[in-house]
Design an enzyme around this catalytic site. Structure first.
Site, PDB file in Angstrom:
ATOM      1  N   GLY A  68      -2.791 -15.890  53.750  1.00 22.43           N
ATOM      2  CA  GLY A  68      -2.589 -17.319  53.525  1.00 22.43           C
ATOM      3  C   GLY A  68      -2.203 -18.048  54.798  1.00 22.43           C
ATOM      4  N   THR A  69      -1.389 -17.416  55.607  1.00 23.38           N
ATOM      5  CA  THR A  69      -0.944 -18.063  56.849  1.00 23.38           C
ATOM      6  C   THR A  69      -2.148 -18.372  57.737  1.00 23.38           C
ATOM      7  OG1 THR A  69       1.162 -16.921  56.717  1.00 23.38           O
ATOM      8  CG2 THR A  69       0.539 -17.772  58.884  1.00 23.38           C
ATOM      9  N   ASN A 150       6.193 -22.744  46.281  1.00 23.20           N
ATOM     10  CA  ASN A 150       6.585 -21.339  46.188  1.00 23.20           C
ATOM     11  C   ASN A 150       8.025 -21.152  45.722  1.00 23.20           C
ATOM     12  OD1 ASN A 150       6.435 -22.599  48.912  1.00 23.20           O
ATOM     13  ND2 ASN A 150       7.752 -20.895  49.489  1.00 23.20           N
ATOM     14  N   SER A 198      -4.271 -16.515  49.134  1.00 24.41           N
ATOM     15  CA  SER A 198      -3.740 -15.254  49.655  1.00 24.41           C
ATOM     16  C   SER A 198      -3.832 -14.193  48.560  1.00 24.41           C
ATOM     17  CB  SER A 198      -2.277 -15.443  50.066  1.00 24.41           C
ATOM     18  OG  SER A 198      -1.715 -14.216  50.442  1.00 24.41           O
ATOM     19  N   CYS A 322      12.039 -14.865  53.516  1.00 26.44           N
ATOM     20  CA  CYS A 322      11.671 -15.107  54.903  1.00 26.44           C
ATOM     21  C   CYS A 322      11.674 -13.786  55.630  1.00 26.44           C
ATOM     22  CB  CYS A 322      12.582 -16.183  55.450  1.00 26.44           C
ATOM     23  SG  CYS A 322      13.702 -15.742  56.709  1.00 26.44           S
TER      24      CYS A 322
END
Ligand code: PLP
Length: 376
Positions: A68-69, A150, A198, A322
């Site tokens: 996805g990034t 998200n 993703s 994260c």
């Protein structure tokens, strides 16, 4: 262990595992012209069709990426490059860092598109801003608006916003990473120009994703090499990953009704947490994904909750997962105007394809017990 962190990564579906194993057995390069190469190409194109069908698109408009990034990075940097920087990025305040940071480094002006207290893009702000748009000074407006958040699961008014952008001569990129398989994602109904996906959020493997590009939408490659993926993303394709993505996307669409049937269980869990522990649940005034819940009670810090839940055998996360494993204050809740003391105690519980009905009660039991121990 109860796994309630699907928005971070969904466990790999059996269909995806089987497709990956089959692709690994082929062991050839999809660009090779010999028989094994053609077999690899066939698997690649099957997966492209599966992913395209999942979003109502044409297979040839799908570009596979490393996740996805990278899909977000390709959309944002690729459009800016093709427009030679004559554009301004309007980025919703609740975007994932993969969007916010790529937009920030794209080398063109970036403005924040505000959200309401429920975490929904403020369409009045957008309309006003576009009415004041000065094409000569600001260039083409490009909106980045996610399908669903998200952290809170709040679904965004993507098609309304994309219509406004189109009428203003602009373009819209949609990060649909959290939307696929949980809510309807159809590129034609949404009317967007770029859409990022993703695999690992739908039960495929990590490290695979895709960018859908509307035919004719401006986009320059940002990675150069062997010219794979219509020269938009060079590099030998991650065949097994892509095969797993295709199978997972197909299964996710097949199972979407089952996932949507989780909403009443999630709502019941939340009602209990509100009644028994006085939690604040975020985004309840808006339409949300059926399987996401983000809630807080002041003074019970998120990291303490995550550890206590882990000890109780429940995997959840605080705000956005994260990479460093460190807890950062949520920008999303901040953008919704949630005070810091409340936001510091927010946790996200997210369910998915392998969740059981009893998981919801068990998560609520574990959380209430953890809170009683922490705050007797
Ligand atoms: N966009 C959203 C909304 C996400 O939730 C994530 C994953 O956390 C990403 C993008 C990044 O996707 P990937 O992990 O495949 O790079």
């Amino acid at each position: 262990m109860i796994y309630a962190d699907y928005n971070a990564t969904a466990p790999v579906r059996p269909e995806a595992k089987a497709a990956m194993m089959a692709a690994l057995e082929v062991g050839a390069n999809p660009s090779s012209v010999h028989g094994p190469g053609r077999a690899a190409r066939k698997l690649l194109e099957t997966a492209r069709t599966q992913v395209s069908v999942a979003i109502g698109a044409r297979a040839q408009d799908i570009v596979f990426t490393s996740g996805g990034t990278e899909a977000n990075a390709l959309a944002l940097n690729g459009v800016v490059a093709q427009l030679e920087g004559k554009c301004t990025l309007l980025v919703s305040a609740i975007e994932h860092e993969a969007v916010i940071k790529n937009a920030g480094y794209a080398g063109v002006p970036m403005e924040t598109a505000y959200v309401t207290a429920d975490g929904v893009l403020d369409l009045n702000w957008l309309r006003d801003r576009l009415e004041r748009w000065d094409q000569a000074q600001d260039g083409t407006p490009i909106l980045a608006l996610m399908m669903a958040n998200n952290e809170t699961g709040v679904i965004q008014p993507v098609s309304e916003a994309a219509t406004m952008l189109r009428e203003a001569g602009g373009l819209t990129h949609c990060d649909a990473v959290q939307g696929l398989g949980k809510t309807m994602v159809n590129v034609n109904l949404l009317g967007v120009d770029y859409l990022a996906l993703s695999a690992h959020k739908v039960g495929g493997p990590q490290g695979v994703g895709a960018l859908w590009v509307r035919s004719g939408a401006p986009l320059k490659p940002v990675l150069f090499g062997g010219g794979q993926e219509r020269s938009l993303r060079s590099g030998t394709e991650n065949l097994s990953g892509i095969a797993g993505f295709g199978a997972a996307a197909e299964a996710a669409i097949r199972d979407m009704a089952k996932l949507q049937a989780l909403a009443p269980l999630r709502d019941k869990m939340e009602a209990r947490l509100v009644a028994e522990a006085g939690v604040t649940v975020f985004g309840t005034g808006a339409e949300r994904l059926p399987q996401t819940s983000n809630f807080a009670v002041p003074g019970f810090r998120a990291e303490t909750q995550v550890m206590a839940m882990d000890l109780a055998g429940v995997a959840v996360s605080s705000g956005s997962a994260c990479s460093s494993g460190k807890v950062k204050r949520s920008l999303v809740l901040g953008a919704m105007g949630v005070p810091d003391d409340l936001s510091d105690s927010a946790i996200r519980v997210s369910f998915g394809w392998d969740s059981k009905p009893e998981d919801f009660d068990n998560v609520a039991d574990a959380w209430i017990e953890a809170m009683r121990r922490a705050k007797p």
